[in-house]
Design a protein around this motif. Sequence first.
Motif, PDB file in Angstrom:
ATOM      1  N   TYR A  81      31.590  48.005  49.737  1.00  0.00           N
ATOM      2  CA  TYR A  81      32.872  47.325  49.577  1.00  0.00           C
ATOM      3  C   TYR A  81      33.959  48.202  48.951  1.00  0.00           C
ATOM      4  O   TYR A  81      35.092  47.749  48.823  1.00  0.00           O
ATOM      5  N   GLY A  82      33.602  49.395  48.525  1.00  0.00           N
ATOM      6  CA  GLY A  82      34.570  50.246  47.837  1.00  0.00           C
ATOM      7  C   GLY A  82      34.859  49.785  46.419  1.00  0.00           C
ATOM      8  O   GLY A  82      35.884  50.160  45.841  1.00  0.00           O
TER       9      GLY A  82
ATOM     10  N   GLU B  61      32.757  41.795  47.597  1.00  0.00           N
ATOM     11  CA  GLU B  61      33.192  41.537  48.968  1.00  0.00           C
ATOM     12  C   GLU B  61      34.584  40.906  48.997  1.00  0.00           C
ATOM     13  O   GLU B  61      35.362  41.132  49.930  1.00  0.00           O
ATOM     14  N   ARG B  62      34.913  40.158  47.954  1.00  0.00           N
ATOM     15  CA  ARG B  62      36.238  39.538  47.872  1.00  0.00           C
ATOM     16  C   ARG B  62      37.269  40.433  47.181  1.00  0.00           C
ATOM     17  O   ARG B  62      38.384  40.000  46.922  1.00  0.00           O
ATOM     18  N   GLY B  63      36.889  41.665  46.881  1.00  0.00           N
ATOM     19  CA  GLY B  63      37.870  42.635  46.408  1.00  0.00           C
ATOM     20  C   GLY B  63      37.897  42.900  44.925  1.00  0.00           C
ATOM     21  O   GLY B  63      38.767  43.631  44.442  1.00  0.00           O
ATOM     22  N   ALA B  64      36.962  42.331  44.163  1.00  0.00           N
ATOM     23  CA  ALA B  64      36.943  42.550  42.712  1.00  0.00           C
ATOM     24  C   ALA B  64      36.189  43.829  42.371  1.00  0.00           C
ATOM     25  O   ALA B  64      35.250  44.222  43.065  1.00  0.00           O
ATOM     26  N   ASP B  65      36.591  44.471  41.285  1.00  0.00           N
ATOM     27  CA  ASP B  65      35.754  45.474  40.645  1.00  0.00           C
ATOM     28  C   ASP B  65      34.815  44.753  39.689  1.00  0.00           C
ATOM     29  O   ASP B  65      35.027  43.575  39.365  1.00  0.00           O
TER      30      ASP B  65
ATOM     31  N   GLY C 214      41.825  42.893  43.105  1.00  0.00           N
ATOM     32  CA  GLY C 214      42.681  43.532  42.115  1.00  0.00           C
ATOM     33  C   GLY C 214      42.342  43.176  40.677  1.00  0.00           C
ATOM     34  O   GLY C 214      43.040  43.600  39.762  1.00  0.00           O
ATOM     35  N   THR C 215      41.276  42.400  40.471  1.00  0.00           N
ATOM     36  CA  THR C 215      40.837  42.036  39.127  1.00  0.00           C
ATOM     37  C   THR C 215      39.436  42.588  38.891  1.00  0.00           C
ATOM     38  O   THR C 215      38.798  43.117  39.800  1.00  0.00           O
TER      39      THR C 215
END
Length: 290
Positions: free
Chosen positions: A74-75, A48-52, A26-27
């Motif tokens: 990872y999107g 992979e941990r969700g960051a942009d 989300g960051t």
Amino acid sequence: MKPTLSPGSLGDYPQSMVRAHFNPMGTTALVTGASSGLGVGYAHALAERGADLVLVARRQDRLEALAVDLAEKYGATSTVIPLDLSLPDAVPQLVEDLRTRAISVGSLINCAGFGTYGNFVDADAQREMEQVAVNVGALTALTHAFLPDLLKTAISHPHGAALVNVASTAAFQPVPRMAVYGATKAYVLSFTQAIWYETRRTGLKVTTVCPGPVDTEFFDVALNHDAAFGRFLSVDEVMATTFDALDRVTTPLHSISGTQNAVLARFATLAPRRAVVTVTGRMSAPGRTG
């Protein structure tokens, strides 16, 4: 069932060893030097941990290819900004660009940097100054520009904000034939440790990563593989060292990849300085056999 530990209730456990998973989901993380080597590794690990990502380097084609790869795997959404950080107006341009896009930086990975090899008296003066501009100037300016954003993210996303400055095991001693490179990395180590102290109660994870030689394009840029001491590390090994540090409740001042590198760095801090620089000089000699 084991109790959940918090920083205020760690009992006999050293805080530096207690886990606190770094979660940048989300960051947005800004990675410099993102067109190759460690920069690419950090981009993948963070996505992979969700960051942009904000991807910064000189080679736009490589950045765009990396952005596509990160989106497919990872999107992740990536903002590509081709930029030469050796130029004096590079950092102000980058800051203005991100402000215009309303992008807030939650983690900063200062990975851009390069080295040169050879006796200083024979060096290209302009190239040496570009080395200082990237390794020291840009890193310092980027840290100053985005530190307020990092601190805000540390509050809004606990365990989700980080400042990682990439140094080297060259930071622990003078390096003959790489005099400017070693000095710039010593600056990075000292500078980041000071920032670690200043921000230690904010929740921001701050560390300096100090790898030895890594199997990347670095030594092609330096134009001489005699600059490498010891076993080459993989990018994955450096990522493992970095995120092991970030996954701790108390982030270590610095993290060294490789057991042999850690031993050599320790030797460099304990042995007489003259002995250290003499050994390092012999190890960096052209055409050495071991």
